[in-house]
Design an enzyme around this catalytic site. Structure first.
Site, PDB file in Angstrom:
ATOM      1  N   HIS A   1       0.863  -1.183   0.000  1.00 48.92           N
ATOM      2  CA  HIS A   1       0.000   0.000   0.000  1.00 48.92           C
ATOM      3  C   HIS A   1       0.906   1.242   0.000  1.00 48.92           C
ATOM      4  O   HIS A   1       2.031   1.179   0.493  1.00 48.92           O
ATOM      5  CB  HIS A   1      -0.813  -0.069   1.299  1.00 48.92           C
ATOM      6  CG  HIS A   1      -1.899   0.939   1.457  1.00 48.92           C
ATOM      7  ND1 HIS A   1      -1.651   2.221   1.888  1.00 48.92           N
ATOM      8  CD2 HIS A   1      -3.234   0.859   1.272  1.00 48.92           C
ATOM      9  CE1 HIS A   1      -2.803   2.876   1.976  1.00 48.92           C
ATOM     10  NE2 HIS A   1      -3.782   2.071   1.600  1.00 48.92           N
TER      11      HIS A   1
ATOM     12  N   ASP B   1       3.631  -4.801   7.337  1.00 49.38           N
ATOM     13  CA  ASP B   1       2.329  -4.150   7.355  1.00 49.38           C
ATOM     14  C   ASP B   1       1.279  -5.247   7.514  1.00 49.38           C
ATOM     15  O   ASP B   1       1.054  -6.042   6.602  1.00 49.38           O
ATOM     16  CB  ASP B   1       2.150  -3.394   6.037  1.00 49.38           C
ATOM     17  CG  ASP B   1       0.774  -2.771   5.910  1.00 49.38           C
ATOM     18  OD1 ASP B   1      -0.083  -3.023   6.770  1.00 49.38           O
ATOM     19  OD2 ASP B   1       0.559  -2.043   4.922  1.00 49.38           O
TER      20      ASP B   1
ATOM     21  N   GLN C   1      -3.969  -5.874   6.565  1.00 53.82           N
ATOM     22  CA  GLN C   1      -4.964  -6.790   5.985  1.00 53.82           C
ATOM     23  C   GLN C   1      -4.927  -8.175   6.623  1.00 53.82           C
ATOM     24  O   GLN C   1      -5.682  -9.061   6.230  1.00 53.82           O
ATOM     25  CB  GLN C   1      -4.742  -6.924   4.470  1.00 53.82           C
ATOM     26  CG  GLN C   1      -4.991  -5.644   3.693  1.00 53.82           C
ATOM     27  CD  GLN C   1      -6.425  -5.143   3.812  1.00 53.82           C
ATOM     28  OE1 GLN C   1      -7.336  -5.894   4.209  1.00 53.82           O
ATOM     29  NE2 GLN C   1      -6.645  -3.889   3.488  1.00 53.82           N
TER      30      GLN C   1
ATOM     31  N   LYS D   1      -9.984  -1.875  10.432  1.00 50.42           N
ATOM     32  CA  LYS D   1     -10.102  -2.983   9.490  1.00 50.42           C
ATOM     33  C   LYS D   1     -10.370  -4.295  10.228  1.00 50.42           C
ATOM     34  O   LYS D   1     -10.345  -5.371   9.650  1.00 50.42           O
ATOM     35  CB  LYS D   1      -8.818  -3.118   8.663  1.00 50.42           C
ATOM     36  CG  LYS D   1      -8.571  -1.928   7.724  1.00 50.42           C
ATOM     37  CD  LYS D   1      -7.383  -2.200   6.840  1.00 50.42           C
ATOM     38  CE  LYS D   1      -6.791  -0.948   6.246  1.00 50.42           C
ATOM     39  NZ  LYS D   1      -7.535  -0.436   5.093  1.00 50.42           N
TER      40      LYS D   1
ATOM     41  N   CYS E   1      -4.833   2.499  -3.609  1.00 49.58           N
ATOM     42  CA  CYS E   1      -3.591   3.012  -2.989  1.00 49.58           C
ATOM     43  C   CYS E   1      -2.404   2.137  -3.335  1.00 49.58           C
ATOM     44  O   CYS E   1      -1.530   1.909  -2.477  1.00 49.58           O
ATOM     45  CB  CYS E   1      -3.728   3.170  -1.481  1.00 49.58           C
ATOM     46  SG  CYS E   1      -4.992   4.326  -1.000  1.00 49.58           S
TER      47      CYS E   1
HETATM   48  C1  LIG Z   1      -2.214  -3.062   3.411  1.00 53.96           C
HETATM   49  C2  LIG Z   1      -2.584  -1.715   3.940  1.00 53.96           C
HETATM   50  N1  LIG Z   1      -1.652  -0.962   4.530  1.00 53.96           N
HETATM   51  C3  LIG Z   1      -1.934   0.236   5.048  1.00 53.96           C
HETATM   52  C4  LIG Z   1      -3.194   0.769   4.984  1.00 53.96           C
HETATM   53  C5  LIG Z   1      -3.450   2.105   5.579  1.00 53.96           C
HETATM   54  O1  LIG Z   1      -4.193   1.983   6.729  1.00 53.96           O
HETATM   55  P1  LIG Z   1      -4.821   3.267   7.448  1.00 53.96           P
HETATM   56  O2  LIG Z   1      -5.521   4.032   6.378  1.00 53.96           O
HETATM   57  O3  LIG Z   1      -5.741   2.709   8.455  1.00 53.96           O
HETATM   58  O4  LIG Z   1      -3.707   4.042   8.043  1.00 53.96           O
HETATM   59  C6  LIG Z   1      -4.204   0.015   4.353  1.00 53.96           C
HETATM   60  C7  LIG Z   1      -5.588   0.479   4.236  1.00 53.96           C
HETATM   61  O5  LIG Z   1      -6.002   1.430   3.726  1.00 53.96           O
HETATM   62  C8  LIG Z   1      -3.876  -1.239   3.817  1.00 53.96           C
HETATM   63  O6  LIG Z   1      -4.798  -1.987   3.196  1.00 53.96           O
END
Ligand SMILES: Cc1ncc(COP(=O)(O)O)c(C=O)c1O
Lengths: 407, 121
Positions: free
Chosen positions: A117, A194, A197, A220, A360
């Site tokens: 992401h 990260d 997910q 999430k 993203c």
């Molecule tokens: C794999 C992953 N990393 C990071 C994020 C960012 O998370 P957040 O928007 O809650 O900071 C997301 C979701 O948008 C994501 O799917």
């Protein structure tokens, strides 16, 4: 233990919107009543600040707040002082990147993947020159090219940034094995995972990976928005120079110098998101009361079913950017004859929520998959087979409508 | 499906102005990064008047149909008038209520045209 998976009753949005077919769980999940109630109770019964008050409601709030840290530590099978509450994954990753900025030397390199992401890509891209920033190619099954990754690890590799599960393909990486191989080559290379997910797809226990940091978001995993966790090895967390400073995180401030508190408070500046933390605690308790392997099987089964139904319905006209052998709860696809935005717009008129765009992950879409946009389906504990059937039917309808007539 | 929706689909399926001019005097390409729509406009402007125009690109029905409808509207007009068009004119042209995200798709043609007028070849 809950034995059957129709958990719609726990999620009050289905009372307000009984026809909702929510298939965008990778973006954010829905919220069960127990989480709403926990936050409401805080606001209505012990609405004080944490750590500072000498009166009862503040002490009560502090004890609830810190008890969530302990429950999160149990959930992750780690120690409470390794749990730092953050506004979310993005903030956690940026806290790490900013906190390490002074440790980066000109010879250092960083390795990442287009499966990440933007939140796990841009903070690292910004730390080093472009020729010191390596993006791993993908394999035919949209996994990480391990050979490329491992041959690029050397004594200059400062950090490797990997996802546990891609938010586009839904594919999971073999984190225990891959992180060990990286550390075998250079034990000093920092590994940041990260887990945004992953929290509802597997038991995430950071100590089982050879990683230094791991981040995830509460929203999430049936928790509220605006709260997440940065986990780190104690030595790794100690490397981080706090990038936000101020109240709560200090021990002493004089006109000439300041000293910081110990972990975890050193990295939690200002009045925190107290109700968010309490809501996250309730979400962790909620998940803890579910039969997790049944939940995983339920979701993986639905996505595998969706994969087959899409393939049966559209054959060669559909490309699904997910590996059927590595299915979790997400899949993304491109369907000939209809743009993802038109499809998502049409589905929305039938109360079906799906995601359209690049999710993203622009490098992945533009530079690796070679398309600007895909449609993404991601399921939750409340998703049913009927939801998937409805989605498939409406997708067929949309395509009939939008497909250019052949002349 | 209502008349406006059918109109959008008709322009999407059978665009009148799709392609690119052989000898354009002005051109521009714009992207809508949220959904990956790309639009290229070529214009032939003589003495300030838009004589011919064409669009090419890839994108959703709204972005493509809006471009087609927009060109239909601006042909024969003075290039300076492009500056005057606003979001509301495009919404009227489309005839549909659009969510903020879909609005970006619809407005891509306006942004591209306005940029093109500053790009004499
Ligand atoms: C794999 C992953 N990393 C990071 C994020 C960012 O998370 P957040 O928007 O809650 O900071 C997301 C979701 O948008 C994501 O799917």
């Amino acid at each position: 233990m809950t034995s059957q998976f129709s958990l719609k009753k726990d999620f009050p949005i289905f009372v307000t919107r009984p026809d909702l077919v929510y298939l965008d769980n990778a973006a954010t999940s829905l919220t069960p009543s127990c989480v709403l109630k926990a936050m409401d109770d805080y606001y209505s019964s012990c609405r004080g600040t944490v750590t500072r008050g000498v009166y009862q409601i503040s002490e009560e709030a502090t004890s609830q707040y810190e008890s969530v840290r302990e429950r999160t530590a149990v959930f992750l099978n780690t120690k409470p002082e390794q749990i730092i509450f953050m506004p979310g994954t993005t903030h956690g990753l940026n806290m790490i990147a900013s906190g390490l900025r002074d440790d980066i030397k000109p010879h250092h390199t960083i390795i990442t993947t287009a499966l990440n992401h933007h939140a796990h890509f841009v903070p690292w891209q910004r730390l080093v020159d472009p020729d010191h920033f390596f993006v791993c190619p993908l394999t035919d099954t949209l996994g990480i090219d391990e050979d490329f990754l491992l041959t690029h690890i050397d004594e200059n590799t400062f950090l490797v940034a990997l996802p546990l599960i891609s938010n586009v393909t839904g594919g999971r990486i073999d984190a225990p094995s891959l992180t060990r191989k990286i550390k075998d080559i250079n034990p000093r290379t920092l590994i940041v995972l990260d887990a945004a997910q992953a929290m509802l797809n597997e038991s995430v226990t950071p100590e089982d990976y050879s990683c230094d940091f791991l981040c995830f978001s509460g929203h999430k995993m049936y928790g509220p928005t605006g709260i997440g966790v940065l986990w780190g090895k104690t030595e790794a967390l100690s490397l981080l120079e706090p990038f936000v400073v101020g109240g709560d995180m200090i021990t002493e401030v004089t006109t000439t110098h300041t000293t910081y508190r110990a972990l975890p408070h050193r990295l939690e500046p200002g009045t925190p998101n107290i109700s968010g933390v309490i809501g996250l605690g309730a979400a962790i308790d909620y998940i803890g009361n579910l039969d997790l392997s049944q939940l995983h099987n339920h979701k993986h089964g639905l996505i595998a079913y969706c994969f087959d139904e899409l393939q049966n319905a559209f054959g060669d006209d559909i490309t699904i950017f997910s590996d059927p052998g590595n299915i979790t709860s997400i899949l993304s696809f491109a369907l000939k004859g209809i743009h993802p935005h038109d499809l998502a717009g049409y589905l929305d008129t039938h109360n079906i929520c799906v995601r359209a765009g690049n999710h993203c992950a622009q490098p992945l879409h533009y530079e690796f998959l070679g398309i600007p946009a895909t449609t993404r389906i991601s399921v939750g504990a409340y998703t049913t087979r009927a939801d998937i059937d409805f989605f498939i039917n409406k997708t067929k309808e949309a395509r009939m409508l939008y497909q250019k007539p052949t002349v | 499906m209502n008349v406006a929706q059918q109109n959008i689909l008709d322009h999407y399926h059978y665009p009148e102005y799709q392609g690119s001019l052989e000898k354009p005097s002005h051109t521009a390409t714009c992207k809508n990064t949220t959904c990956g729509d790309v639009l290229t406009l070529t214009l032939e402007i003589k003495s300030g008047i838009i004589q011919k125009a064409a669009f090419s690109g890839e994108g959703c029905a709204i972005s493509q149909a809006a471009a087609d409808l927009f060109i239909e509207m601006i042909i024969g007009k003075h290039m300076d008038s492009l500056k005057e068009y606003t979001k509301d004119d495009i919404v009227k042209l489309i005839g549909l209520e659009l969510s903020p995200n879909r609005l970006k798709c619809a407005l891509l043609c306006l942004e591209t045209a306005q940029r093109a007028t500053k790009s004499e070849i």
